[in-house]
Design a protein around this motif. Structure first.
Motif, PDB file in Angstrom:
ATOM      1  N   GLY A 135       0.812  -1.207   0.000  1.00  0.00           N
ATOM      2  CA  GLY A 135       0.000   0.000   0.000  1.00  0.00           C
ATOM      3  C   GLY A 135       0.848   1.260   0.000  1.00  0.00           C
ATOM      4  N   GLN A 189      -5.817  -0.245   1.534  1.00  0.00           N
ATOM      5  CA  GLN A 189      -5.931  -1.130   0.373  1.00  0.00           C
ATOM      6  C   GLN A 189      -6.639  -2.409   0.775  1.00  0.00           C
ATOM      7  N   TRP A 234      -8.846   0.939  -3.308  1.00  0.00           N
ATOM      8  CA  TRP A 234      -8.604   1.884  -2.223  1.00  0.00           C
ATOM      9  C   TRP A 234      -9.938   2.199  -1.539  1.00  0.00           C
TER      10      TRP A 234
END
Length: 456
Positions: free
Chosen positions: A406, A412, A445
């Motif tokens: 991430g 994430q 995300w």
């Protein structure tokens, strides 16, 4: 100085002696009372027989006076009645003499009784002689004047005999009343002796025993107070141990470990088919540790992770562990739930807000990476020392890869987690990335929560 054992033996001896004295007095009193009651019984027997003899004397006089001067059939019946009365008289006389002899054995007034009994003999003999003379005169048809003389003799002697019998009965009645008075005196005397013995027993035996009992009760109270204090300390230590154990392990796992035999190596492993795992890591921690003292660094980590702990408790999640600057939490175990993915996602958002607030409060510039994944895991405790509740499985490894792949300030998630949250949260596709050990994976995300518009 006397020992407690010698004092106890002395008290025991005194107590046994007092009991023996009470028992002796009870037996003595019973013997005295029994003797007096026996004397009363003998006296009553004399009175009963004497009264019967008095009645016979009266019957004899009545039968004799009922005779007619001229001989007829009624006289023959009366003569037969007189003969029967004389026979009963002789039997009663023998009984009364025997009863008087028995009653005189333990009688303190024997001389007076003997005098009164002997005084009855002349009148008794006169009555018998006159009655037999009447019987003989009637059978021989003798002089009627003799019969009149015999009747007069029976009447006078009978009166004299009745007076003597009355005097004898009165004497025995007086003795009976005196015996009752003596019984009362004996009763009061024995009662007084018993009270005296009980008083001495209380002074010599029970008072020292009560003093010893009071000392023992005081010692017992002190020991009980000490025991209660010890029990309270043990309870506090036990409660503290319970809190420490629950800070390390989930409560169901802690209960199972407590029920495990000490000689048995604990081994707990439970499979959970649907959980959500979160990893968080402080970005640039190595650089921060290089320019910060260890004590200050630990203090900063404690402040950050304490905020994360409160968030985990608020969202009903289970903190697993911290490793250095990494923080691991899971939703859906040890108590399965349907909204674990939502709870973990909300905590991830709150964690980013918490680190930003921490920076504002302290003037630091910390940032974190967060990775999430949903799937099956195995959770449990292994080993024999320093227990820790941990997770195993591919789901855990992928969640860790989501964090490590991430970016700072990002959350994430895998496609599995994304599909659970599309209705409640906002996402931005990251696309396909290369994940170590898994190859290419589509990730997203997590940007925030959806604002749900209420239906009208």
């Amino acid at each position: 100085m006397p020992t407690p054992q010698s004092s106890t033996r002395r008290l025991t001896s005194l107590y046994i002696a007092s009991l023996g004295t009470v028992a002796f007095l009870a037996l003595l009193g019973q013997a005295i009372v029994q003797s007096m009651l026996s004397q009363q019984t003998r006296d009553s027997k004399v009175i009963e027989i004497a009264t019967h003899q008095k009645i016979l004397s009266w019957q004899l006089r009545e039968a004799a006076l009922a005779l007619k001067v001229e001989r007829d059939r009624e006289n023959a019946l009366k003569i037969r009645e007189i003969q029967d009365i004389l026979t009963a008289w002789d039997a009663a006389d023998r009984k009364v003499q025997t009863a008087i002899q028995k009653a005189m054995i333990f009688n303190h007034d024997r001389s007076e009784i003997k005098r009164q009994a002997d005084a009855l003999a002349p009148s008794h003999l006169r009555i018998q002689t006159a009655a037999r003379s009447i019987i003989a005169s009637e059978s021989r048809r003798s002089n009627p004047q003799q019969t009149l003389n015999d009747l007069r003799e029976i009447r006078e002697a009978g009166k004299e005999f009745a007076d003597g019998i009355n005097q004898l009965i009165l004497t025995y009645n007086h003795q009976a009343q005196a015996g009752i008075a003596q019984l009362r005196m004996v009763e009061f005397g024995l009662f007084g002796l018993l009270l005296l013995i009980l008083l001495l027993e209380g002074i010599l035996v029970f008072r020292p025993a009560v003093d010893k009992l009071q000392v023992a009760l005081n010692e017992l109270a002190i020991a009980l107070s000490t025991t209660q204090e010890t029990a309270a300390q043990l309870a506090a230590e036990q409660a503290q141990s319970e809190r420490l154990l629950l800070n390390i392990l989930p409560s169901p796992i802690a209960e199972r470990l407590k029920c495990t035999d000490e000689t048995t190596q604990p081994h707990i492993a439970d499979g959970f088919g649907d959980v959500t795992v979160l990893f968080a890591d402080i970005v640039g921690f190595t650089d921060i540790s290089a320019r910060t003292s260890p004590q200050e660094l630990v203090s900063l980590l404690n402040q950050i992770f304490s905020r994360f702990d409160r968030l985990a408790e608020h969202h009903g999640l289970e903190k697993i562990k911290t490793i250095g600057d990494a923080y691991m939490v899971v939703g859906g175990l040890p108590h399965p739930s349907d909204d674990h993915a939502i709870a973990v996602a909300n905590m991830a958002i709150d964690m980013q807000d918490a680190i930003n607030q921490f920076n504002r409060d302290t003037g630091e510039a910390f940032s974190i990476r967060i990775g999430m994944n949903t799937g099956a895991v195995v959770a449990g405790v292994i080993g024999i020392k320093k227990f820790i509740y941990d997770l195993w499985g591919d789901t855990v490894n992928i969640a860790s890869r989501m964090e490590s792949h991430g970016v700072a300030g990002g959350i994430q998630v895998t496609e599995a987690t994304y599909k659970r949250l599309t209705d409640t949260h906002l996402f931005e596709p990251r696309g396909i990335i290369q994940v170590k050990g898994r190859g290419e994976m589509a990730t997203y995300w997590l940007k925030g929560k959806k604002q749900l518009v209420p239906t009208v």
